[in-house]
Design an enzyme around this catalytic site. Structure first.
Site, mmCIF file in Angstrom:
data_model
loop_
_atom_site.group_PDB
_atom_site.id
_atom_site.type_symbol
_atom_site.label_atom_id
_atom_site.label_comp_id
_atom_site.label_asym_id
_atom_site.label_seq_id
_atom_site.Cartn_x
_atom_site.Cartn_y
_atom_site.Cartn_z
ATOM 1 N N HIS A 64 41.644 70.672 3.644
ATOM 2 C CA HIS A 64 41.775 71.889 4.450
ATOM 3 C C HIS A 64 41.314 71.619 5.884
ATOM 4 O O HIS A 64 42.013 71.947 6.848
ATOM 5 C CB HIS A 64 40.947 73.013 3.819
ATOM 6 C CG HIS A 64 40.945 74.284 4.592
ATOM 7 N ND1 HIS A 64 41.676 75.381 4.216
ATOM 8 C CD2 HIS A 64 40.299 74.647 5.733
ATOM 9 C CE1 HIS A 64 41.487 76.351 5.091
ATOM 10 N NE2 HIS A 64 40.647 75.924 6.022
ATOM 11 N N GLU A 65 40.131 71.019 6.018
ATOM 12 C CA GLU A 65 39.602 70.754 7.363
ATOM 13 C C GLU A 65 40.439 69.704 8.088
ATOM 14 O O GLU A 65 40.613 69.781 9.306
ATOM 15 C CB GLU A 65 38.138 70.327 7.286
ATOM 16 C CG GLU A 65 37.225 71.396 6.712
ATOM 17 C CD GLU A 65 37.370 72.757 7.373
ATOM 18 O OE1 GLU A 65 37.532 72.828 8.613
ATOM 19 O OE2 GLU A 65 37.334 73.768 6.650
ATOM 20 N N HIS A 68 43.382 71.305 9.852
ATOM 21 C CA HIS A 68 43.003 71.796 11.182
ATOM 22 C C HIS A 68 42.971 70.632 12.176
ATOM 23 O O HIS A 68 43.498 70.723 13.286
ATOM 24 C CB HIS A 68 41.618 72.446 11.154
ATOM 25 C CG HIS A 68 41.542 73.742 10.422
ATOM 26 N ND1 HIS A 68 42.214 74.873 10.814
ATOM 27 C CD2 HIS A 68 40.830 74.097 9.323
ATOM 28 C CE1 HIS A 68 41.935 75.866 9.988
ATOM 29 N NE2 HIS A 68 41.104 75.412 9.065
#
Length: 145
Positions: A64-65, A68
């Protein structure tokens, strides 16, 4: 293996792209699995997510990170609301939301002396100041077990 090395490994394996910055543990994170900092490119991760949910869930948080991270440096939409982010997250099978903690979040239990309404709170309340919302009766703290 350090956290940064682990994130680099996940980035190459799942995205096919290198991770050039640092990853840190941040014990102050309470409700989130991790954070991406666009200003300097580093990532913070909540160590309790690994302890409570295991490596499989933690790897999805890292993905998820990294979504980004990679989208930001490609100049594409890296916010949760952006279609690019949602598509990449689904493609790498990352988590959209962090799982809830298994620990009970209510620490203080109160009940009304008149009607018996039960209240559960994280923080203590001033029993001299607050009354029951149903009948305006006096509240009393129940024994914690």
């Amino acid at each position: 293996m350090t956290l940064t090395n682990y994130v680099q490994e996940v980035s190459l394996a799942d995205f096919g792209k290198p991770f050039h910055h640092k990853a840190y543990w941040n014990k102050r994170l309470k409700t989130t699995g991790g954070r991406f900092f666009p200003k300097d490119g580093h990532l913070d991760f909540n160590p309790r997510m690994l302890e409570e949910h295991g490596e499989l869930i933690f790897r999805k948080i890292v993905r998820h990170e990294l979504c980004h991270y990679h989208l930001y440096f490609e100049g594409r939409g890296y916010h949760h609301k952006d279609r690019d982010f949602k598509d990449l997250l689904a493609q790498v099978n990352g988590l959209r939301y962090v799982p809830t903690s298994s620990k009970s979040k209510t620490n203080h239990h109160y009940s009304c002396q008149t009607c018996g309404q039960v209240y559960q709170r994280k923080r203590r309340i001033n029993l001299a100041k607050y009354v029951c919302g149903n009948c305006h009766g006096k509240l009393m703290e129940k024994n914690q077990s």
